[in-house]
Design an enzyme around this catalytic site. Structure first.
Site, PDB file in Angstrom:
ATOM      1  N   LYS A  52      -7.850   7.573   7.873  1.00 51.47           N
ATOM      2  CA  LYS A  52      -7.427   8.329   6.696  1.00 51.47           C
ATOM      3  C   LYS A  52      -8.624   8.840   5.904  1.00 51.47           C
ATOM      4  CE  LYS A  52      -3.138   5.721   6.460  1.00 51.47           C
ATOM      5  NZ  LYS A  52      -2.439   4.538   5.928  1.00 51.47           N
ATOM      6  N   GLN A  96      -2.702  -0.099   1.492  1.00 53.88           N
ATOM      7  CA  GLN A  96      -2.423  -0.287   2.922  1.00 53.88           C
ATOM      8  C   GLN A  96      -1.590  -1.553   3.142  1.00 53.88           C
ATOM      9  OE1 GLN A  96      -3.318   1.883   5.460  1.00 53.88           O
ATOM     10  NE2 GLN A  96      -1.999   0.594   6.707  1.00 53.88           N
ATOM     11  N   ASP A 119       2.416   7.620  -0.618  1.00 54.11           N
ATOM     12  CA  ASP A 119       3.057   6.944   0.509  1.00 54.11           C
ATOM     13  C   ASP A 119       4.570   7.146   0.488  1.00 54.11           C
ATOM     14  OD1 ASP A 119       1.766   5.802   2.648  1.00 54.11           O
ATOM     15  OD2 ASP A 119       1.305   3.920   1.630  1.00 54.11           O
TER      16      ASP A 119
END
Length: 292
Positions: A52, A96, A119
């Protein structure tokens, strides 16, 4: 059979994003900025986060990576998120997953500013998605929709079977495919571990999205000729023949299923790359909401 190649589709998305970022910077504005929090040193998470951050640099996004020990308290992590919420030069926040067991993922997700929820996991984002209100879409389902769009896959009126009901992939995927949008308008059956006639339902499906996390679960005898297979699974299997010591398997038994399909995603090289594309699209949207 045509391969739905994530490398090709994600490259197209990234090139468009890079063009948009170049236009932003040339107009004298700052670049979009994503912050990623990594707790602990889980090998898979390290790989995902590194990818990412690397992709952000490639397209001109600014990124900040924050590492915390796996022993960090929930309170300290939540305070870190609150600090990022208050940063006016930061557009997106990603924590994460998975997190250590002593930290509530629900609390963490709920603490993120909904306008920085790139997200797409915040309850407000999930509610907006359900209601058809423009929102941040969870990155993996968003990436799949971008894949369908790139390859001009006709979905209207088709029967889609989604295997897996997670809040991250299965449920939002079912909403997107059934929604009134150019790559939706499907009749959707959402299956899970308690579905008794799963094989029969799959055999009726024009589109199968496999997102249950069981390697090579979908076999040739579960797929009708000409079906479209979207494989979300990614599991590390011990493999002494590989230098890494493991091989990557999807939820679909690719070698036996692929010849029957009209379109199929590979693993790796399919949905995973599109997930990052979806995340970056969300980040640019968050930037636009904050700067316009």
């Amino acid at each position: 059979m045509q391969l739905l190649d994530g490398k090709i589709a994600s490259k197209a998305v990234k090139e468009k994003l890079q063009q948009q970022v170049n236009e932003i910077i040339s107009s004298g504005k700052r670049a979009p900025h994503l912050a990623v929090i990594l707790v602990g040193n889980n090998g898979a998470s390290e790989t995902y986060v590194a990818s990412k951050v690397k992709t952000c640099a490639e397209i001109g996004f600014r990124s900040t990576m924050i590492r915390l020990e796996d022993s960090v308290s929930e309170e300290v992590l939540l305070q870190q998120i609150i600090t990022l919420n208050q940063d006016e030069n930061l557009d997106g926040i990603l924590v994460q997953l998975p997190l250590p067991k002593h930290i509530s993922e629900q609390k963490v997700i709920a603490t993120i500013d909904p306008q920085k929820d790139v997200d797409g996991f915040h309850p407000i984002s999930a509610g907006n998605l359900m209601l058809g209100i423009p929102s941040f879409i969870p990155a993996t389902p968003y990436g799949i929709m971008l894949m369908l769009e790139h390859y001009h896959i006709e979905t209207k009126g088709k029967h889609a079977v989604v295997i897996g009901r997670s809040n991250i992939v299965g449920r939002p995927m079912s909403i997107l495919l059934s929604g009134n949008n150019p790559y939706g308008n499907c009749t959707v059956t959402l299956c899970h571990s308690h579905t008794h006639n799963l094989k029969e339902l799959c055999l009726e499906a024009d589109i199968i999205v496999a997102a249950l996390g069981k390697p090579e679960f979908v076999k040739e005898d579960m797929v009708k000729d000409g079906a479209i297979l979207i494989d979300v699974g990614i599991t590390r299997i011990e493999d002494a023949s590989k230098k890494s010591g493991y091989s990557i398997k999807g939820d679909v038994a690719f070698a036996e299923v692929a010849p029957k399909t009209s379109f199929i995603t590979p693993v790796p090289g399919g949905v995973g790359l599109m997930t990052i594309a979806g995340l970056l699209k969300n980040t640019l949207r968050a930037y636009d909401l904050r700067t316009k």
